[in-house]
Design a protein around this motif. Structure first.
Motif, short mmCIF file in Angstrom:
data_model
loop_
_atom_site.label_atom_id
_atom_site.label_comp_id
_atom_site.label_asym_id
_atom_site.label_seq_id
_atom_site.Cartn_x
_atom_site.Cartn_y
_atom_site.Cartn_z
N PRO A 79 0.89 -1.19 0.36
CA PRO A 79 0.18 -0.03 0.22
C PRO A 79 0.97 1.43 -0.46
CG PRO A 79 -0.93 -1.43 1.06
CD PRO A 79 0.75 -2.20 1.04
N SER A 82 -1.97 6.18 3.01
CA SER A 82 -3.21 5.56 4.19
C SER A 82 -4.13 3.98 4.09
CB SER A 82 -4.07 6.82 5.44
OG SER A 82 -4.76 6.82 4.13
N TYR A 83 -3.74 3.14 4.58
CA TYR A 83 -4.44 1.86 4.49
C TYR A 83 -5.21 1.05 6.38
CZ TYR A 83 -5.50 -2.34 2.04
OH TYR A 83 -6.08 -3.66 1.65
N ARG A 117 -12.96 -6.79 0.39
CA ARG A 117 -12.21 -5.01 1.67
C ARG A 117 -13.07 -4.58 1.09
NH1 ARG A 117 -8.44 -3.25 4.99
NH2 ARG A 117 -8.19 -0.53 3.64
N ASP A 160 -5.74 -6.70 5.96
CA ASP A 160 -6.40 -6.58 4.46
C ASP A 160 -7.64 -6.59 4.22
OD1 ASP A 160 -4.31 -5.17 2.69
OD2 ASP A 160 -3.32 -7.49 2.67
N GLU A 228 -5.14 1.51 -4.53
CA GLU A 228 -4.93 0.47 -3.86
C GLU A 228 -6.08 -1.25 -3.46
OE1 GLU A 228 -2.61 0.08 -1.90
OE2 GLU A 228 -1.99 2.60 -2.20
#
Length: 657
Positions: A79, A82-83, A117, A160, A228
């Motif tokens: 990534p 920001s993840y 996700r 994730d 992403e």
């Protein structure tokens, strides 16, 4: 008288001595000449002969070297922005059933994780319908674990998506009663479809089910705001989906056995799959019983509204448009044009070879070192991979019951009013060898029979064989696809292999040829296919070599990526150790990068790349330099290359015979 006799004796002795001396002199001269002649033969004739048959080791080293222009590309699917990690308090559970072979399964799993996700949901380990216990696989495995490592799949994606092995006990009974919403998305479904249609029902029911037939459930290209999610696809495909340890170990053994001689090897996937050829109307490539099988499958696709075309189409026109796979003999001619020696080791991948071993005869004649998994693995090794299975009855041939005279008389009486046509002549006897095999039903029935238990088990085994071929093809020094990017929108093994190689080792030699251009070349020399002229060979070689680099990547990005993201994960999932010049970056009309656009690699990747480059031979020229060198050969060198092809060619394939 005595004196005369003594003189004769002395004369005879002298003649004998002179004869012996002359013989010794001649023998010494002959020996000296023979040594010189042998030395000449060894230094000239045998040197030429060795250079011809050993050209793979000396003259054609450039055929195995990496593509230097792509060495700055490095895999980088982490990534960027920001993840946030997934929360246990999410919108519910998603379970899925996946239909299809190895390629469809792999692509579908990547889409499922991405959708989970997107919807902030917990994903239940998908059920692979081709490897269920009901299909006769070993009780040692579950559906998903028949191919992949479950624990790796769950642990690697913990940042994730939350993944569970099964639904909670309180929800299992409701699933059996089919109380939860069920969706059958297409592989072109957009993110808005899930956010607007699926998400409200997920929040309401807490559980939804997905049934996936098309090898995917999410469109390939996503908006720029969802980069992403594309990188998540890459992490799933190239890192998370690890084949179970037994498959990886056996695949590594196969690669080691191929390289045992110290020589590199080439992997070739023919792509001769019945469904693909039925979709495009390539039935006339075979001109035998297999043509009927393709037409039958095409009729089914038309009935299912999977395609909206006529049943009978001109296969020659389809082939000239690049919509049909290259036949093995055509691939052999292309490899000869590139300069691959007769001694080259070619690994044949793919569990389905429609047409059987018969279609490989010309390729084997040109390249005898054509091997597959059955050549590299023993029966015991393959059996251990499958695991202990319950014995099933083999498919036995049964002759149809003969009609009695009474039945024949009744049919004759019901035939209608006279005059009636004469009854047909008696059928010739159908022998057992004509009925054995999965296509034997064509001689008697109009419908394809239901697969038997042994057929279902063999379909499950094909998942393992494709997995082994996938491992070997990714690790091969060169990969040559026979049929990829066919335009159907369905994934194929060649495209997945090419995408994996492009991600892991972008500079590895992967041919991304344009079949339409190749067929134009073949049409030029169709009547003299096995003995093309010099100009034809140069133009074919130029096209194939250019497909290794920038032009091949642009073609893949234009044609393949919009249908299957995993076939071309650039620029989202890669970075460059040195930036690409703006003048070399190419965009499409909609602003999407066709070539270039990768981020700059972080320092830790650059340092790792520097260490790796120190171990490589930096003096090796790239393929473009080699191509220019080959095109500037003198007439003498070209004559030698013609002699080399004469050694490599089999006399049986002379079209004038």
């Amino acid at each position: 008288m005595v004196v005369f006799r003594s003189r004769i004796k002395w004369i005879a002795l002298l003649v004998l001595i002179l004869s012996v001396g002359s013989l010794v002199v001649h023998l010494s001269i002959t020996k000296s000449s023979g040594v010189q002649l042998a030395s000449y033969a060894r230094d000239s004739l045998w040197q030429d002969f060795d250079s011809l048959l050993g050209s793979q080791d000396f003259r054609n080293k450039h055929l195995w070297r990496p593509v230097k222009a792509l060495e700055t590309l490095q895999p980088y699917a982490n990534p960027r922005n920001s993840y946030p990690a997934p929360s246990s308090k999410n919108n519910g559970y998603i379970y899925a059933k996946i239909f299809g072979g190895f390629d469809k399964i792999r692509s579908s799993i990547c889409d499922l994780v991405t959708i989970s996700r997107l919807l902030n949901a917990t994903l239940i380990i998908p059920e692979l319908q081709q490897s269920l216990r009901s299909k006769g696989i070993s009780n040692k495995f579950k559906s998903f674990s028949y191919l992949y490592d479950e624990e790796q799949f769950i642990s690697f994606l913990k940042n994730d998506v939350i993944i569970a092995k099964a639904l909670p006990e309180s929800l299992k009974a409701a699933r059996k009663r089919n109380e939860f919403p069920l969706f059958k998305p297409k592989n072109s479904a957009s993110p808005n479809y899930y956010l607007e249609d699926v998400l409200p029902k997920l929040k309401k029911a807490n559980v939804i089910g997905l049934i996936i037939y098309d090898g995917g459930c999410l469109q390939s290209t996503l908006p720029a705001s969802m980069l992403e999610l594309q990188r998540l696809r890459c992490r799933v495909a190239f890192h998370t989906l690890q084949l179970r340890s037994e498959i990886q170990v056996l695949g590594k053994k196969m690669v080691d056995r191929l390289r045992k001689s110290g020589q590199p090897f080439l992997a070739y996937h023919p792509g001769l799959v019945r469904d693909k050829m039925a979709y495009h109307g390539c039935a006339e490539l075979f001109q035998d019983l297999h043509s009927e099988l393709i037409q039958y499958r095409r009729a089914q696709m038309i009935k299912q509204k999977f395609i909206s075309e006529e049943l009978i189409v001109d296969s020659r026109v389809r082939r000239d448009k690049g919509l049909c796979p290259l036949m093995p003999e055509e691939v052999g001619i292309l490899l000869k044009a590139l300069g691959y020696s007769q001694k080259v080791i070619i690994y044949l991948s793919g569990s389905e070879m429609f047409g059987g071993q018969r279609v490989l005869i010309p390729l084997r004649a040109m390249f005898p070192n054509l091997v597959d998994r059955t050549s590299l693995c023993s029966t015991e090794e393959l059996s251990e991979l499958v695991g202990p299975e319950i014995p099933l009855p083999e498919n036995t041939f049964e002759m149809p019951l003969r009609k009695s005279d009474k039945q024949l008389q009744e049919e004759w009486n019901k035939a209608g009013t006279r005059p009636r046509p004469l009854p047909p002549p008696p059928d010739r006897p159908i022998y057992q060898h004509e009925k054995e095999g999965w296509y034997g039903w064509l001689t008697e029935n109009d419908t394809e029979p239901i697969p038997s238990p042994i057929d279902l088990r063999n379909q499950a085994h094909r998942l393992l064989w494709d997995a082994l071929d996938f491992v070997v093809s990714v690790e091969a020094d060169v990969f040559f696809p026979g049929f990829n990017n066919d335009g159907s929108g369905l994934p194929d093994l060649s495209s997945l292999v090419m995408g994996q190689r492009l991600y892991e080792r972008p500079s590895s030699r992967t041919y991304r040829l344009d079949r339409k251009v190749i067929q134009e070349f073949f049409n030029i020399t169709r009547e003299d296919m096995y003995h093309p002229n010099r100009n034809w060979t140069v133009h074919v070689r130029k096209h194939l070599n250019s497909s290794l680099g920038e032009s091949g990547l642009i073609r893949q990005s234009t044609l393949s990526k919009p249908r299957l993201f995993l076939s071309h994960p650039l620029p989202e999932c890669s970075c460059r150790t040195s930036p690409l010049e703006d003048s070399r970056q190419i965009r499409s009309d909609d602003g999407r990068f066709l070539y270039g656009g990768e981020d700059e690699c972080p320092k830790w990747i650059k340092s790792a790349g520097v260490e790796k480059s120190k171990t490589d031979d930096s003096d090796q020229p790239d393929y473009e330099h080699d191509l220019l060198t080959e095109q500037s050969e003198t007439e003498e060198e070209f004559a030698k290359s013609k002699v080399a092809s004469a050694f490599d060619q089999d006399e049986e394939w002379d079209p004038n015979d």
